[in-house]
Write a protein that holds these residues in place. Structure first.
Motif, mmCIF file in Angstrom:
data_model
loop_
_atom_site.group_PDB
_atom_site.id
_atom_site.type_symbol
_atom_site.label_atom_id
_atom_site.label_comp_id
_atom_site.label_asym_id
_atom_site.label_seq_id
_atom_site.Cartn_x
_atom_site.Cartn_y
_atom_site.Cartn_z
ATOM 1 N N LYS A 54 0.836 -1.205 0.000
ATOM 2 C CA LYS A 54 0.000 0.000 0.000
ATOM 3 C C LYS A 54 0.867 1.250 0.000
ATOM 4 N N LYS A 55 1.957 1.208 0.753
ATOM 5 C CA LYS A 55 2.867 2.354 0.814
ATOM 6 C C LYS A 55 3.452 2.635 -0.574
ATOM 7 N N VAL A 56 3.874 1.584 -1.270
ATOM 8 C CA VAL A 56 4.419 1.758 -2.621
ATOM 9 C C VAL A 56 3.332 2.270 -3.558
ATOM 10 N N HIS A 57 2.129 1.753 -3.428
ATOM 11 C CA HIS A 57 1.019 2.196 -4.280
ATOM 12 C C HIS A 57 0.747 3.688 -4.090
ATOM 13 N N GLU A 58 0.874 4.180 -2.873
ATOM 14 C CA GLU A 58 0.656 5.591 -2.594
ATOM 15 C C GLU A 58 1.672 6.489 -3.309
ATOM 16 N N PHE A 59 2.818 5.936 -3.673
ATOM 17 C CA PHE A 59 3.826 6.719 -4.388
ATOM 18 C C PHE A 59 3.321 7.196 -5.745
ATOM 19 N N ILE A 60 2.316 6.527 -6.298
ATOM 20 C CA ILE A 60 1.750 6.953 -7.588
ATOM 21 C C ILE A 60 1.184 8.361 -7.461
ATOM 22 N N ILE A 61 0.495 8.622 -6.358
ATOM 23 C CA ILE A 61 -0.140 9.917 -6.131
ATOM 24 C C ILE A 61 0.785 10.888 -5.404
ATOM 25 N N ASN A 62 1.528 10.349 -4.450
ATOM 26 C CA ASN A 62 2.368 11.194 -3.603
ATOM 27 C C ASN A 62 3.783 10.611 -3.523
ATOM 28 N N PRO A 63 4.594 10.836 -4.563
ATOM 29 C CA PRO A 63 5.952 10.296 -4.556
ATOM 30 C C PRO A 63 6.793 10.887 -3.431
#
Length: 77
Positions: A54-63
Motif C-alpha cells: 500500500k505504501k508503494v502504491h501511494e507513491f503513484i499519487i504522492n511520490p
C-alpha cells in the motif's frame, strides 16, 4: 558467487528503493499519472507485506522526495 535475490532485501529498504524510482521520475516535474502507473506495474511487490505494498502504491499519487529515500537506503532503515 551468490545470485541476487530480491527476497533478501529488507522490506523497508525495498520500499525506499522503489520510492526512489518514483522520486527520480518526477524530478523534472513532467510526468503524468499514467507514467507513474507504468513504473508501479514494473515493480516486483511479491516480497512485501500488504502494508508495504500500500505504501508503494501511494507513491503513484504522492511520490517521496529523493533525499528521504536515499537516507533510508544509506541508513539501512
Amino acid at each position: 558467487m551468490s545470485t541476487f535475490d530480491i527476497n533478501n532485501i529488507p522490506p523497508d529498504q525495498l520500499v525506499a528503493f522503489y520510492g526512489l524510482s518514483f522520486a527520480a521520475a518526477i524530478v523534472d516535474g513532467e510526468i503524468e499519472k499514467d507514467e507513474m502507473l507504468i513504473i508501479y506495474e514494473t515493480l516486483d511487490l511479491s516480497p512485501l507485506s500488504e502494508e508495504y505494498r500500500k505504501k508503494v502504491h501511494e507513491f503513484i499519487i504522492n511520490p517521496p522526495d529523493i533525499e528521504s529515500c536515499l537516507e533510508k537506503l544509506s541508513n539501512g532503515s
